[in-house]
Design a protein around this motif. Structure first.
Motif, PDB file in Angstrom:
ATOM      1  N   THR A 119       0.911  11.778  -0.280  1.00  0.00           N
ATOM      2  CA  THR A 119       0.538  13.126   0.136  1.00  0.00           C
ATOM      3  C   THR A 119       0.824  14.070  -1.028  1.00  0.00           C
ATOM      4  O   THR A 119       1.928  14.056  -1.590  1.00  0.00           O
ATOM      5  CB  THR A 119       1.352  13.571   1.372  1.00  0.00           C
ATOM      6  N   LYS A 147       0.923   5.162   0.613  1.00  0.00           N
ATOM      7  CA  LYS A 147       0.199   6.317   1.130  1.00  0.00           C
ATOM      8  C   LYS A 147       0.842   7.571   0.530  1.00  0.00           C
ATOM      9  O   LYS A 147       2.035   7.792   0.687  1.00  0.00           O
ATOM     10  CB  LYS A 147       0.240   6.344   2.650  1.00  0.00           C
ATOM     11  N   PHE A 170       0.874  -1.168   0.000  1.00  0.00           N
ATOM     12  CA  PHE A 170       0.000   0.000   0.000  1.00  0.00           C
ATOM     13  C   PHE A 170       0.907   1.212   0.000  1.00  0.00           C
ATOM     14  O   PHE A 170       1.900   1.261   0.736  1.00  0.00           O
ATOM     15  CB  PHE A 170      -0.920   0.003   1.220  1.00  0.00           C
ATOM     16  N   CYS A 205      -6.944   2.515  -6.225  1.00  0.00           N
ATOM     17  CA  CYS A 205      -6.484   3.831  -5.800  1.00  0.00           C
ATOM     18  C   CYS A 205      -7.672   4.596  -5.229  1.00  0.00           C
ATOM     19  O   CYS A 205      -8.747   4.615  -5.839  1.00  0.00           O
ATOM     20  CB  CYS A 205      -5.870   4.585  -6.974  1.00  0.00           C
ATOM     21  N   ILE A 214      -4.418   6.566  -1.264  1.00  0.00           N
ATOM     22  CA  ILE A 214      -3.805   5.276  -0.981  1.00  0.00           C
ATOM     23  C   ILE A 214      -3.902   4.427  -2.240  1.00  0.00           C
ATOM     24  O   ILE A 214      -4.968   4.311  -2.846  1.00  0.00           O
ATOM     25  CB  ILE A 214      -4.498   4.556   0.195  1.00  0.00           C
ATOM     26  N   LYS A 223      -3.045   0.587  -3.888  1.00  0.00           N
ATOM     27  CA  LYS A 223      -2.730  -0.823  -3.635  1.00  0.00           C
ATOM     28  C   LYS A 223      -1.984  -1.309  -4.862  1.00  0.00           C
ATOM     29  O   LYS A 223      -2.485  -1.187  -5.980  1.00  0.00           O
ATOM     30  CB  LYS A 223      -4.015  -1.630  -3.433  1.00  0.00           C
ATOM     31  N   THR A 267      -8.771   8.340  -2.965  1.00  0.00           N
ATOM     32  CA  THR A 267      -8.458   9.534  -2.195  1.00  0.00           C
ATOM     33  C   THR A 267      -9.089   9.324  -0.825  1.00  0.00           C
ATOM     34  O   THR A 267     -10.166   8.727  -0.713  1.00  0.00           O
ATOM     35  CB  THR A 267      -8.997  10.827  -2.858  1.00  0.00           C
ATOM     36  N   SER A 293      -3.971  11.712   7.328  1.00  0.00           N
ATOM     37  CA  SER A 293      -2.658  12.300   7.070  1.00  0.00           C
ATOM     38  C   SER A 293      -2.178  12.100   5.635  1.00  0.00           C
ATOM     39  O   SER A 293      -1.242  12.762   5.198  1.00  0.00           O
ATOM     40  CB  SER A 293      -1.622  11.724   8.040  1.00  0.00           C
ATOM     41  N   SER A 294      -2.808  11.197   4.897  1.00  0.00           N
ATOM     42  CA  SER A 294      -2.481  10.988   3.483  1.00  0.00           C
ATOM     43  C   SER A 294      -3.628  11.496   2.629  1.00  0.00           C
ATOM     44  O   SER A 294      -4.759  11.608   3.087  1.00  0.00           O
ATOM     45  CB  SER A 294      -2.268   9.495   3.194  1.00  0.00           C
ATOM     46  N   GLU A 339       4.665   7.022   1.165  1.00  0.00           N
ATOM     47  CA  GLU A 339       5.113   6.069   2.181  1.00  0.00           C
ATOM     48  C   GLU A 339       4.645   4.683   1.775  1.00  0.00           C
ATOM     49  O   GLU A 339       3.456   4.458   1.561  1.00  0.00           O
ATOM     50  CB  GLU A 339       4.529   6.441   3.540  1.00  0.00           C
ATOM     51  N   THR A 340       5.580   3.755   1.663  1.00  0.00           N
ATOM     52  CA  THR A 340       5.260   2.397   1.241  1.00  0.00           C
ATOM     53  C   THR A 340       5.049   1.504   2.454  1.00  0.00           C
ATOM     54  O   THR A 340       5.880   1.475   3.364  1.00  0.00           O
ATOM     55  CB  THR A 340       6.402   1.819   0.384  1.00  0.00           C
ATOM     56  N   CYS A 341       3.938   0.782   2.457  1.00  0.00           N
ATOM     57  CA  CYS A 341       3.645  -0.220   3.487  1.00  0.00           C
ATOM     58  C   CYS A 341       3.615  -1.574   2.791  1.00  0.00           C
ATOM     59  O   CYS A 341       2.753  -1.812   1.943  1.00  0.00           O
ATOM     60  CB  CYS A 341       2.295   0.050   4.140  1.00  0.00           C
TER      61      CYS A 341
END
Length: 163
Positions: free
Chosen positions: A79, A77, A75, A105, A115, A117, A107, A111-112, A144-146
């Motif tokens: 900004t 995230k 995922f 995808c 997102i 996938k 919106t 804080s992001s 930010e990659t999760c």
């Protein structure tokens, strides 16, 4: 605000048909008819009505990512530089159309701003994806990659409430 046209109400048979199709979209009209107590032409008519009403967007096969070598699910995230300005969202939409790794995808609030996938083969493919994403747009300030470590539940089946 865009208003969605109201679709006709669903009865118990419609909900059952939708639930059966979510479970196995390859069921024939004859198989569906047997399970809901209608004729095959009756099921065909109802399914046509459900498609026209927008309840069924499309029918697709669910593929096994791992068998296809897409072992790394992430995922991302995102900004934006200037929050959710319409031109930023449009630019992100344009950019991801050229990135087949993006499965979904959205919106979002928080804080992001968005997102994504994504599915890739390995960390090298992830690195290449992130480079192409960075080069293909001007609106993302931070990403930010999760990385998914373990998957407990997967699917697109919607919870259909009884009538």
């Amino acid at each position: 605000m865009t208003m969605r046209p109201l679709a006709p109400q669903l009865d118990e048979i419609d909900r059952t048909l939708l639930a059966l199709l979510q479970e196995d979209a390859s069921l024939s009209h004859v198989d569906l008819a047997r399970q809901v107590g209608l004729s095959a032409p009756g099921v065909h008519k109802r399914l046509k009505h459900l498609r026209q009403g927008g309840y069924i967007k499309k029918v697709a096969a669910v593929l096994d990512r791992a068998r296809l070598g897409l072992d790394l699910l992430c995922f991302l995230k995102v900004t934006f530089r200037s929050n959710l300005r319409p031109e930023n969202v449009a630019e992100l939409q344009r950019c991801i159309q050229e990135l087949p790794e993006v499965l979904e995808c959205y919106t979002v609030t928080g804080s992001s701003d968005a997102i994504l996938k994504i599915a890739v083969t390995d960390h090298f493919a992830l690195r290449d994806f992130l480079r192409r994403l960075a080069e293909g747009q001007q609106v993302i300030e931070r990403a930010e990659t999760c990385i998914v470590l373990e998957e407990f539940k997967e699917g697109a089946e919607l919870p259909l409430r009884p009538v």
